[in-house]
Design a protein around this motif. Structure first.
Motif, mmCIF file in Angstrom:
data_model
loop_
_atom_site.group_PDB
_atom_site.id
_atom_site.type_symbol
_atom_site.label_atom_id
_atom_site.label_comp_id
_atom_site.label_asym_id
_atom_site.label_seq_id
_atom_site.Cartn_x
_atom_site.Cartn_y
_atom_site.Cartn_z
ATOM 1 N N LYS A 14 0.924 -1.248 -0.095
ATOM 2 C CA LYS A 14 -0.138 0.073 0.018
ATOM 3 C C LYS A 14 0.715 1.231 0.092
ATOM 4 O O LYS A 14 0.606 1.965 -0.769
ATOM 5 C CB LYS A 14 -0.910 0.223 1.130
ATOM 6 C CG LYS A 14 -1.853 -1.295 1.253
ATOM 7 C CD LYS A 14 -2.664 -1.008 2.549
ATOM 8 C CE LYS A 14 -1.768 -1.072 4.250
ATOM 9 N NZ LYS A 14 -1.194 -2.370 4.558
ATOM 10 N N SER A 15 1.757 1.523 0.756
ATOM 11 C CA SER A 15 2.669 2.698 1.052
ATOM 12 C C SER A 15 3.408 2.715 -0.125
ATOM 13 O O SER A 15 3.658 3.910 -0.846
ATOM 14 C CB SER A 15 3.375 2.394 2.270
ATOM 15 O OG SER A 15 2.712 2.387 3.471
ATOM 16 N N THR A 16 3.889 1.547 -0.694
ATOM 17 C CA THR A 16 4.600 1.592 -2.006
ATOM 18 C C THR A 16 3.909 2.487 -3.068
ATOM 19 O O THR A 16 4.217 3.228 -3.750
ATOM 20 C CB THR A 16 5.129 0.293 -2.451
ATOM 21 O OG1 THR A 16 5.873 -0.195 -1.440
ATOM 22 C CG2 THR A 16 6.126 0.486 -3.521
ATOM 23 N N CYS A 52 -2.936 9.963 2.172
ATOM 24 C CA CYS A 52 -2.777 9.757 3.633
ATOM 25 C C CYS A 52 -2.399 8.289 3.938
ATOM 26 O O CYS A 52 -3.088 7.307 3.305
ATOM 27 C CB CYS A 52 -4.164 10.088 4.333
ATOM 28 S SG CYS A 52 -4.936 11.394 3.711
ATOM 29 N N ASP A 53 -1.353 7.904 4.593
ATOM 30 C CA ASP A 53 -0.816 6.810 4.627
ATOM 31 C C ASP A 53 -1.043 6.241 6.181
ATOM 32 O O ASP A 53 -0.344 6.945 7.148
ATOM 33 C CB ASP A 53 0.882 6.773 4.491
ATOM 34 C CG ASP A 53 1.309 5.219 4.312
ATOM 35 O OD1 ASP A 53 0.393 4.351 4.956
ATOM 36 O OD2 ASP A 53 2.374 5.165 3.810
ATOM 37 N N GLU A 54 -2.066 5.618 6.370
ATOM 38 C CA GLU A 54 -2.507 5.341 7.831
ATOM 39 C C GLU A 54 -2.398 6.364 8.593
ATOM 40 O O GLU A 54 -1.722 6.432 9.903
ATOM 41 C CB GLU A 54 -1.584 4.150 8.251
ATOM 42 C CG GLU A 54 -1.301 2.860 7.465
ATOM 43 C CD GLU A 54 -0.684 1.745 8.039
ATOM 44 O OE1 GLU A 54 -0.848 1.564 9.380
ATOM 45 O OE2 GLU A 54 0.139 1.046 7.675
ATOM 46 N N PRO A 55 -3.469 7.297 8.322
ATOM 47 C CA PRO A 55 -3.409 8.296 9.364
ATOM 48 C C PRO A 55 -3.810 8.098 10.720
ATOM 49 O O PRO A 55 -3.798 9.061 11.458
ATOM 50 C CB PRO A 55 -4.364 9.435 8.427
ATOM 51 C CG PRO A 55 -5.229 8.483 7.890
ATOM 52 C CD PRO A 55 -4.424 7.236 7.387
HETATM 53 MG MG LIG Z 1 2.725 1.221 5.203
#
Ligand SMILES: [Mg+2]
Ligand SMILES: Nc1ncnc2c1ncn2[C@@H]1O[C@H](COP(=O)(O)OP(=O)(O)O)[C@@H](O)[C@H]1O
Lengths: 787, 253
Positions: free
Chosen positions: B66-68, B182-185
């Motif tokens: 996901k982050s990638t 938003c990455d795991e806000p």
């Molecule tokens: Mg991540």
């Protein structure tokens, strides 16, 4: 102000302890730089201005006696713009209230002022007046040393007759900025004075009417100094010419130029080392800041700050520290430069020595320290620029721990749990530990560098004035005489032992290198002038051939067994070949020695002497001095203790003053380095230690973990630092090798001890400062913020 | 306004949503990390369209990529293979400077750990971004939007986690970005606080019309999205649209 600049300011304030420490280190480098460069500028400016205004001559020559008609022919040599034929004579002086012998140099000047060369600068009183043969101008150094003033009298002993001289004025001359007799190594204002006297009166006193024995001249633009000197030598040779020489070999000027050279070197080496350390510290601190701010860097980049903008932000941090250092350092450097200049006014007699700090010096200091800082932090800044934002977003991977070497060896039981943490922390980050150790080693090394010159100078004095020169008094005679003169001296009051000296002026030639040097003929096994090698073992004086001290051999680029050409500058002026049959080590001056018999043979003369080394009973010194002063054939008397004292008072004082500044800086740097190391350890371990505290560890226990690490690093650094310090000391001796003196590589145990002690104290104080912070560790705060 | 330049393509995540202009179009994205001997395949071929103004949740277990993916869309990272378009601009053809310009003018980021500058106050943290944007809000305005007006002059250390994250959101939206990533806000927040933060994000999406992508591995959050894209092992496993969006307050965790 932009938000990013606010961050910069707050970062600086947040790191104030470390920033201040680095600022101080940079300031030390800048201060030494500004100090020596401003002193250099001042000295150079004063020298150039003085020479220009007072028309310092370009070529000088001494001879025995020549009719003035010869002088006219000198004036006709192509390239000679102006000349001055003078009478110059050294006499023994009698100064009221001063028992020891003193030498006065009487120099003729026109009774009525006429523009000439080497013009005097009248400091006090008035000039001499025609028709008053007793009036003289005296050199300022001598007048000050004896507390004399215009109106006072001194007595010159001319051919055994006493002649009173009335000092009517005090003067300075560009020829005697550094007031020293040729052949002497140090000025001695009490025992050597220069007096300017009307030409008629001086000539009359010495039977020199219509004659001269000294000439100096000015060159027309574009004239070849070498050719003029050659023609001058031809003209003066029949009249006992001692060989002409250029300005660069004029005694006072050479000493001044040596001092300038020395300053130039100082200017290079010491600040370079200091700035190197500063660059290193900046590197350590900046890499630490960067690793703490990885996530901030990532965020900045994520929001569209370009790589360069982020890099520039951190470069500004570096430059801010540099700016602080430069500001502090310039202030300190100017203050010290002023002090050095004031010290110079005691050795170097200028009409005015006004301290100058040209803006270029500050500009250059800024550039050099900025460059050092940028070079030192280039790799960190590059990493900031290169750091990929996505990468920086994720926290640094947890550190990999292993059992330490000691534990793997099965020695686990030896260590408590906290001690194991200390050792693992050190082993885990070998590179960081290495740099911390290196930083503190540098602190030790710089302390050694700052202090070893004291040892070296002690050693120098010991060698030169105890091991090599063992006489009490050296007597110089007016001209070569038979040994009868020595027998006479042997019966003077208090004299214990007398050894002959035959000194002869020569020009030594090897290949294209030439040096004007005295060859000293000594007894076959001289006891009062020991010749030694580097290990201080006696070197025998070879029966044939010549022995050079290593500095002279180096200047002539000649080795053992090679043949030297000797042009004798007296008598029949023979030119001879002679083999270099020995080398000796001396830490002062340059010299050449032969057995006196062999020198007499070289000169095709019978046994003859020009002086003697004498040991005497100290209790009868005064009587001896009286006798020597009253002896017409005695040209001058040099008292070793006095020479030693004046060497101490001048050269050594001068050097030590510079060194004391360096030592002070070294201490500052040592503290800066150690404190920084401690602070970095704290910032790296803060979280971990707070966690331990939360888990119930006591303050003492966590202090032990942190300070234990600092302690282990310090202990590791000591031996490395000692070796590094020795290396740095060696490196500086290479730069402190002048014709006048060599600084030997001697580091006493006490210096090592001192360096270790200062660094340990620095470590202890830093430890206490850090410990105080540990006690106030904000447990919740540390755990809340993500590192 | 962003022009519809890309026609919907069958078989691509989002392609079954015709009629709206695509902001992002990604095709065949792969990302491989070389870790010494082993290659880690973070993305193994992802096709994806994101549309103007929509609220997308990226769902998936930890390590699914996901982050990638989000970093690539945001121009923080570049894929090993495949192409990404932002409107008519091909991100994969941009150099570092081009990506920086792209991030500066179009993207707002919110991170799991807030990534605030601790030495700057809330207002200054926002100003950090507004100073380099073309038509930003005033920092105060952005902070008011996240209901932090009264805390403007506080430093991050003086704010709670939720408040810090709201500063981060204010910072992200202050430039009026086209997309908010938003990455795991809420990853570091408790439920109550998480809901407040999500509410802010939803409001920004609704009121400013900012195309929004939120990463989470909490399936419950998915109900507030227009579309939910699930990743598994570097691939898109499932895409579903929510007929009815639930407001954050009604989410059941
Ligand atoms: Mg991540
Ligand atoms: N810089 C990196 N180096 C090596 N592996 C990475 C890197 N970034 C991510 N990965 C790997 O890629 C995979 C996907 O990571 P990521 O996109 O962060 O997953 P998610 O955000 O879904 O948890 C993981 O296996 C992760 O370990």
């Amino acid at each position: 102000m932009t938000a990013l600049d606010r961050k910069l300011i707050r970062d600086v304030l947040h790191l104030k302890g470390q920033v201040l420490a680095i600022c101080l280190v940079i300031a030390c480098g800048v201060a030494t730089y500004v100090m020596s460069l401003s002193a250099l500028t001042t000295l150079r400016g004063a020298q150039a201005g003085y020479f220009e205004r007072n028309r310092f001559a370009f070529v000088f020559a001494q001879l025995k006696r020549a009719p003035l008609a010869v002088a006219e022919r000198i004036g006709e040599i192509p390239g000679v713009r102006q000349f001055m034929a003078r009478v110059v004579k050294d006499v023994n002086l009698d100064v009221a209230g001063f028992a020891e012998p003193a030498v006065g140099r009487l120099i003729s000047i026109p009774e009525v002022y006429a523009p000439g060369l080497n013009e005097l600068h009248l400091r006090q009183g008035r000039s001499i007046e025609p028709g008053r043969p007793d009036e003289v101008l005296a050199s300022e150094g001598f007048v000050v040393a004896h507390g004399l003033k215009p109106g006072d009298r001194v007595t010159a002993i001319i051919n055994g007759r006493r002649k009173d001289l009335e000092i009517v004025g005090v003067a300075l001359s560009p020829e005697y900025i550094y007031q020293i007799r040729a052949g002497q190594l140090v000025p001695d204002d009490k025992r050597f004075g220069v007096f300017w006297m009307g030409r008629e009166a001086l000539a009359a006193a010495f039977d020199m009417e219509g004659a001269f024995n000294d000439v100096c001249l000015d060159l027309s633009p574009g004239a070849s100094q070498g050719e003029v000197i050659a023609r001058l030598d031809q003209l003066t040779a029949p009249y006992g010419g001692l060989g002409a020489y250029g300005r660069e070999d004029q005694t006072s000027n050479r000493f001044l130029s040596d001092e300038i050279k020395q300053l130039q070197r100082m200017n290079l080496i010491v600040p370079s080392i200091f700035l190197g350390v500063a660059a290193f510290l900046l590197n350590v601190v900046l890499s630490r800041i960067i690793s703490l701010q990885r996530d901030q860097i990532a965020a900045l980049k994520a929001f569209g700050y370009s790589n360069l903008a982020v890099g520039w932000h951190f470069l500004k941090l570096v430059l801010a520290v540099v700016a602080g250092g430069v500001a502090l350092g310039t202030g300190a450097g100017a203050a010290l430069g002023l002090q050095i200049t004031q010290m110079y006014t005691r050795f170097y007699r200028f009409p005015a020595l006004e301290y100058q700090l040209p803006p270029q010096v500050v500009g250059l200091a800024t550039c050099v320290s900025s460059a050092a800082a940028i070079i030192g932090t280039a790799n960190v800044l590059r990493a900031v620029i290169k750091l990929p934002p996505a990468e920086a977003m994720r926290p640094e991977p947890p550190a990999v721990f292993r059992h330490t070497v000691l534990e793997r060896l099965g020695l686990t039981g030896l260590f408590s749990q906290p001690m194991r943490m200390v050792l693992r922390n050190i082993e885990r980050q070998p590179v960081k530990s290495f740099f911390s150790t290196l930083g503190m080693s540098l602190a030790v090394a710089i302390m050694i560098l700052g202090r070893f010159s004291y040892d070296a100078l002690d050693y120098l004095l010991e060698v030169q004035f105890r091991v090599v020169q063992r006489q009490d008094v050296t007597v110089a005679l007016v001209e070569p005489t038979s040994y009868r003169a020595l027998h006479e001296i042997a019966h003077f009051p208090g004299v214990v032992h007398v050894e002959p000296i035959r000194a002869v002026s020569t020009r030594l030639r090897f290949g294209h290198r030439v040096r004007r040097t005295l060859i000293m003929g000594l007894a076959a096994a001289p006891e009062l002038n020991h010749l030694v090698n580097l290990q201080l073992h006696t070197v025998p004086l070879p029966p044939d051939g010549i022995l050079l001290n290593t500095k002279l051999a180096q200047l002539l680029n000649i080795g053992l067994g090679e043949t030297l050409t000797v042009e004798v500058l007296e008598g029949a002026r023979p030119v001879r070949q002679i083999v270099v049959a020995g080398l000796s080590t001396e830490l002062l001056g340059t010299a050449a020695y032969m057995q006196i018999g062999s020198l007499n043979r070289l000169l095709r003369e019978g046994p003859s002497v020009t002086g003697a080394h004498v040991t005497a009973d100290a209790l009868e010194a005064e009587a001896l001095y009286d006798r020597l002063k009253a002896t017409p054939r005695v040209a001058s008397v040099t008292i070793k203790q006095a020479a030693l004292n004046s060497f101490r008072d001048t050269v050594i004082k001068n050097l030590l003053k510079l060194q004391s500044f360096n030592l002070m800086f070294a201490c500052v740097i040592a503290f800066g380095v150690v404190y920084n190391t401690a602070r970095i350890a704290l910032s790296e371990r803060g979280r971990e230690l707070a966690t331990l505290r939360v888990m119930g560890f006591t303050r003492a226990e966590i202090s032990f973990i942190l300070l234990g690490e600092l302690g282990v690093l310090t202990l590791q650094a000591l031996p490395v630092g000692l070796a590094l310090g020795y290396g740095l000391a060696w490196f500086t001796t290479l730069f402190l090798d002048t014709e006048m003196y060599r600084i030997p590589l001697v580091v006493n145990l006490s210096t090592y001890g001192f360096a270790v002690a200062v660094v340990l104290v620095a470590a202890l104080l830093s430890g206490l400062l850090v410990r105080r912070r540990l006690d106030h560790l904000d447990l919740i705060g540390v755990l809340k913020t993500r590192e | 306004m962003i022009e519809p330049v890309i026609a919907p393509v069958p078989g691509v995540a989002g392609a079954n949503e015709p009629g709206r202009p695509a902001v992002f179009r990604a095709r065949g994205l792969t990302k491989v990390y070389h870790m010494g001997e082993v290659d880690v395949h973070a993305l193994r071929g992802v096709d994806l369209d994101l549309y103007q103004g929509e609220f997308v949740v990226l769902l998936g277990p930890s390590g699914s990529g996901k982050s990638t993916l989000l970093n690539i869309l945001g121009g923080l990272d570049v894929p090993t293979g495949g192409r990404v378009h932002f409107c008519d601009q091909e991100l994969t053809a941009q150099d570092e400077a081009g990506l920086t310009r792209y991030r500066r003018s179009h993207v707002g980021f919110v991170f799991q750990f807030y990534n605030l500058i601790p030495s700057l106050t809330a207002r200054e943290n926002v100003a950090l971004v507004t100073e380099i944007s073309r038509q930003p809000m005033r920092p105060e305005e952005a902070l008011q939007l996240v209901n932090l007006g009264p805390r403007m002059d506080h430093f991050p250390a003086q704010l709670s986690g939720g408040e810090q994250q709201r500063v981060a959101i204010a910072r992200a939206i202050s430039k009026r970005p086209d997309v908010l990533l938003c990455d795991e806000p809420t990853g570091a927040l408790d439920i109550q606080t998480g809901i407040v933060v999500l509410d802010v994000i939803a409001r920004v999406n609704r009121e400013l019309g900012t195309t929004t992508a939120v990463i989470t591995h909490n399936a419950a959050i998915a109900d507030m999205a227009d579309r939910v894209i699930s990743l598994f092992d570097g691939r898109i496993a499932n895409v579903r649209g929510n007929a009815v969006k639930v407001s954050p307050q009604e989410l059941r965790w």
